[in-house]
Scaffold this active site. Structure first.
Site, short mmCIF file in Angstrom:
data_model
loop_
_atom_site.label_atom_id
_atom_site.label_comp_id
_atom_site.label_asym_id
_atom_site.label_seq_id
_atom_site.Cartn_x
_atom_site.Cartn_y
_atom_site.Cartn_z
N GLU A 40 0.70 -1.14 0.00
CA GLU A 40 0.11 0.04 -0.10
C GLU A 40 0.79 1.48 0.08
O GLU A 40 1.78 1.28 0.79
CB GLU A 40 -0.93 0.01 1.17
CG GLU A 40 -1.82 1.18 1.54
CD GLU A 40 -2.71 1.73 0.20
OE1 GLU A 40 -3.40 0.80 -0.33
OE2 GLU A 40 -2.35 2.81 -0.47
N HIS A 76 -45.88 -4.30 7.66
CA HIS A 76 -46.53 -3.05 7.75
C HIS A 76 -46.04 -2.31 8.85
O HIS A 76 -46.06 -3.14 9.92
CB HIS A 76 -47.94 -3.11 7.51
CG HIS A 76 -48.84 -1.82 7.74
ND1 HIS A 76 -48.64 -0.86 6.61
CD2 HIS A 76 -49.24 -1.44 8.74
CE1 HIS A 76 -49.41 0.22 7.21
NE2 HIS A 76 -49.74 -0.15 8.53
N GLY A 109 -6.89 0.82 3.09
CA GLY A 109 -8.50 1.00 2.88
C GLY A 109 -8.82 1.52 1.59
O GLY A 109 -9.84 1.26 1.24
N GLY A 110 -8.01 2.45 1.15
CA GLY A 110 -8.17 3.03 -0.16
C GLY A 110 -9.11 3.89 -0.12
O GLY A 110 -9.47 4.53 0.74
N THR A 111 -9.83 4.14 -1.50
CA THR A 111 -10.88 5.40 -1.63
C THR A 111 -12.08 5.20 -0.72
O THR A 111 -12.38 6.10 0.06
CB THR A 111 -11.20 5.33 -3.31
OG1 THR A 111 -10.26 5.30 -3.83
CG2 THR A 111 -12.25 6.45 -3.50
N CYS A 112 -12.58 3.92 -0.75
CA CYS A 112 -13.92 3.82 -0.15
C CYS A 112 -13.65 4.20 1.45
O CYS A 112 -14.40 4.96 1.82
CB CYS A 112 -14.39 2.46 -0.37
SG CYS A 112 -15.88 2.19 0.58
C1 LIG Z 1 -16.61 10.40 -3.22
C2 LIG Z 1 -16.88 8.90 -3.42
C3 LIG Z 1 -18.00 8.29 -2.88
C4 LIG Z 1 -18.13 6.97 -3.05
N1 LIG Z 1 -19.43 6.22 -2.56
C5 LIG Z 1 -19.69 4.99 -2.71
C6 LIG Z 1 -20.53 4.34 -2.05
O1 LIG Z 1 -21.37 4.97 -1.37
N2 LIG Z 1 -20.68 3.12 -2.49
C7 LIG Z 1 -19.76 2.35 -3.21
O2 LIG Z 1 -20.13 1.13 -3.55
N3 LIG Z 1 -18.76 2.92 -3.87
C8 LIG Z 1 -18.47 4.27 -3.70
N4 LIG Z 1 -17.52 4.82 -4.30
C9 LIG Z 1 -16.62 4.20 -4.92
C10 LIG Z 1 -15.88 3.26 -4.34
O3 LIG Z 1 -15.00 4.13 -3.26
C11 LIG Z 1 -14.70 2.57 -5.21
O4 LIG Z 1 -15.57 2.03 -6.10
C12 LIG Z 1 -13.72 1.49 -4.09
O5 LIG Z 1 -13.22 2.27 -3.49
C13 LIG Z 1 -12.86 0.83 -5.41
O6 LIG Z 1 -12.28 -0.02 -4.77
P1 LIG Z 1 -10.76 -0.47 -5.21
O7 LIG Z 1 -10.59 -1.84 -4.35
O8 LIG Z 1 -10.88 -0.80 -6.57
O9 LIG Z 1 -9.71 0.75 -5.20
P2 LIG Z 1 -9.33 1.65 -4.08
O10 LIG Z 1 -10.44 1.64 -2.99
O11 LIG Z 1 -9.25 2.99 -4.59
O12 LIG Z 1 -7.97 1.35 -3.40
C14 LIG Z 1 -6.64 1.14 -4.19
C15 LIG Z 1 -5.44 1.36 -3.23
O13 LIG Z 1 -4.56 1.13 -3.91
C16 LIG Z 1 -3.28 1.63 -3.45
N5 LIG Z 1 -2.22 1.91 -4.69
C17 LIG Z 1 -2.62 2.40 -5.87
N6 LIG Z 1 -1.46 2.38 -6.79
C18 LIG Z 1 -0.62 1.84 -6.09
C19 LIG Z 1 0.69 1.55 -6.08
N7 LIG Z 1 1.24 1.53 -7.30
N8 LIG Z 1 1.43 0.97 -5.05
C20 LIG Z 1 0.86 0.59 -3.93
N9 LIG Z 1 -0.46 0.95 -3.74
C21 LIG Z 1 -1.13 1.37 -4.73
C22 LIG Z 1 -4.19 3.00 -3.44
O14 LIG Z 1 -3.24 3.79 -2.53
C23 LIG Z 1 -5.58 2.65 -2.67
O15 LIG Z 1 -5.17 2.50 -1.29
C24 LIG Z 1 -17.35 6.30 -3.91
C25 LIG Z 1 -16.34 7.00 -4.61
C26 LIG Z 1 -15.97 8.52 -4.20
C27 LIG Z 1 -14.91 9.13 -5.01
#
Ligand SMILES: Cc1cc2nc3c(=O)[nH]c(=O)nc-3n(C[C@H](O)[C@H](O)[C@H](O)COP(=O)(O)OP(=O)(O)OC[C@H]3O[C@@H](n4cnc5c(N)ncnc54)[C@H](O)[C@@H]3O)c2cc1C
Length: 473
Positions: free
Chosen positions: A48, A455, A53-56
């Site tokens: 990482e 209901h 935990g990334g984006t979510c």
């Molecule tokens: C504002 C917003 C609200 C959202 N709300 C919802 C919701 O309510 N419900 C829903 O289902 N989805 C929602 N989403 C979408 C959801 O967040 C994403 O679809 C989901 O997080 C995707 O997960 P992922 O595992 O593909 O990647 P991500 O969660 O993006 O994780 C990828 C990880 O990889 C890491 N990484 C990237 N490149 C490298 C590298 N080269 N080396 C090491 N680490 C790296 C990053 O730092 C990150 O931690 C929302 C998105 C946004 C932007």
């Protein structure tokens, strides 16, 4: 000159540490897969580069829904009088406390995830930016890792389009919005789709003036026109300014404010605001991953090409989550993990094409979606039936004085199978699952039509709506 006890970089970089599996990214697929593989006895490394935990967890679902809960509380408090409740004095929002609450919820998830990974036997957590060195090797700083199986879960980030004057102004995106602990006087949101609308309503409810600028002729253009129209009415009902057909957007600094030129078909040509949020789509994090070193194919937009079981064109390398362009949600990323794990560990040949489209748009009231839209059903040319019910005819909504929205369901006239549903209304992000599960069961709509529901709920009206199906003209 004293020599470092460490081996020189060029030697270290050639000695690869071997694992059975390497996972890049701790988003919504990587951690669960890493733990499953490690529990199956494989030696696993997970990498990482930012926050666990990334984006979510950090910039997406969890913080936005936490902030939306604060915004909704302010909204309901302002409406207290409608319910016969008196709040002496005006309702005020403390943005520092709102952010602190959000941070605490995020921290709990992110730290919990990190601990889970670090405490798992056979699993090594490595922090840093991963890049492919070749088809089986990945470099992280001065470490070289090697494995027969590599899983890419790198997600995506907000896209920054080359709009006129964008370099002259400062802007926020979904990540930097997470640092905001003050009330923007006037937030201009570029993009009238899922992310933009959630922030727009949230900040309006916090107390900002909000303008949404959308290039297209309607909001959330992937949805049916009646859904777009109804959402616009709901948002305008909360005094959010909506500017559609803004085909030629440009930015300019005006003292401590910013001006957004919107070449709209109606209204003023310039909107002056205090802050700008770009919410115009996402791009995959694949350009700095060294994919070319491993010969991994991407499409024109940078998404990693995968087959129905999430294998890339290079044997042993898989791509999961947003970076493969097969989904853009937490549940699609997690489902990718389930598909890969089922295929690799259980001999269960699950596929991406087995899943049914499902998602929610978290404005208030939310939109819950499953399967096809009405437009898609019409385009398919099949004979279909449609049922519709306004939320004004739902007891639960009336009891709560939250009657915005409507529910709509489409059924195949011949097979009686449910084709899709769009439910815009109170609690519809939950209600949609009663329809989704019948779709997964591949059962006719009559199963749900004859079911006795509790209901007073919103879900109890789904059988009634199915009772009143009419041919789709
Ligand atoms: C504002 C917003 C609200 C959202 N709300 C919802 C919701 O309510 N419900 C829903 O289902 N989805 C929602 N989403 C979408 C959801 O967040 C994403 O679809 C989901 O997080 C995707 O997960 P992922 O595992 O593909 O990647 P991500 O969660 O993006 O994780 C990828 C990880 O990889 C890491 N990484 C990237 N490149 C490298 C590298 N080269 N080396 C090491 N680490 C790296 C990053 O730092 C990150 O931690 C929302 C998105 C946004 C932007």
């Amino acid at each position: 000159m004293s020599r470092s006890p460490r081996a020189p970089f060029f030697l270290l970089s050639r000695m690869a540490t071997k694992y059975d599996a390497i996972i890049i990214g701790t988003g919504q697929a990587g951690p669960a897969l890493a733990v499953r593989l490690a529990q199956a006895g494989m030696m696993v490394a997970i990498i990482e580069r930012k926050r666990f935990g990334g984006t979510c967890v950090n910039n997406g679902c969890i913080p936005t829904k936490t902030l939306i809960a604060s915004a909704r509380t302010a909204h309901v408090a302002r409406r207290a009088r409608d319910y016969g409740v008196t709040i002496p004095g005006p309702v005020a929002v403390d943005m520092e406390k709102v952010k602190a609450r959000k941070d605490a919820v995020v921290r709990q998830s992110s730290e919990g995830l990190e601990k889970w990974l670090r405490d798992t036997k056979n699993l090594t957590v490595i922090e840093g930016h991963a890049r492919f060195a070749d088809t089986h090797q990945v470099r992280v700083g001065d470490k070289l890792l090697e494995a027969d199986k590599i899983f890419i879960n790198v997600g995506g980030r907000a896209s920054v389009p080359s709009l006129r004057g964008i370099e002259q102004v400062s802007y926020l995106d979904n990540s930097t919005m997470m640092d905001v602990d003050f009330l923007p006087e006037h937030l201009i949101v570029i993009g009238g789709s899922y992310v933009g609308l959630e922030f727009a309503q949230m900040y309006r409810r916090f107390g900002s003036e909000v303008t949404v600028v959308e290039m297209g002729p309607r909001l959330v253009k992937r949805e049916d026109e009646d859904i777009s129209e109804n959402i616009k009415t709901i948002l305008e009902g909360e005094d959010i300014n909506i500017r559609l057909n803004a085909e030629c957007i440009g930015f300019e600094k005006r003292g401590d404010k910013l001006a957004v030129q919107v070449d709209c078909s109606s209204g003023d040509k310039t909107v002056i605001g205090s802050h700008l949020l770009l919410a115009v789509g996402r791009v995959p994090n694949t350009s700095d991953l060294g994919l070319e070193q491993a010969g991994i194919k991407v499409d024109q937009r940078g998404y990693i090409e995968v087959d129905d079981q999430l294998c890339t064109n290079v044997p042993g390398i898989y791509a999961l989550g947003d970076c493969n362009g097969r989904g853009a949600f937490t549940h699609t990323a997690y489902n990718d993990y389930e598909i890969v794990a089922a295929n690799l560990l259980n001999g269960d040949q699950r596929r991406v094409s087995d899943r049914i489209t499902a998602y929610a748009l978290y404005i208030d009231p939310p939109l819950g979606r499953a399967g096809m839209t009405e437009a898609e059903v019409r385009k398919s040319g099949r004979k279909a039936l449609i049922g519709k019910r306004p939320m004004t005819q739902v007891g639960r909504a009336r009891e709560r004085s939250e009657t915005d929205g409507f529910m709509k369901i489409l059924v195949d006239a011949e097979t009686k199978k449910i084709l899709g549903a769009s439910l815009l209304g109170i609690e519809c992000d939950e209600v949609i699952h009663s329809i989704l599960d019948v779709m997964y069961a591949n059962a006719p709509y009559t199963v749900i039509q004859r079911a006795m529901h509790i209901h007073p709920t919103v879900t109890e009206l789904i059988p009634t709506m199915l009772e009143e199906l009419k041919p789709l003209e």
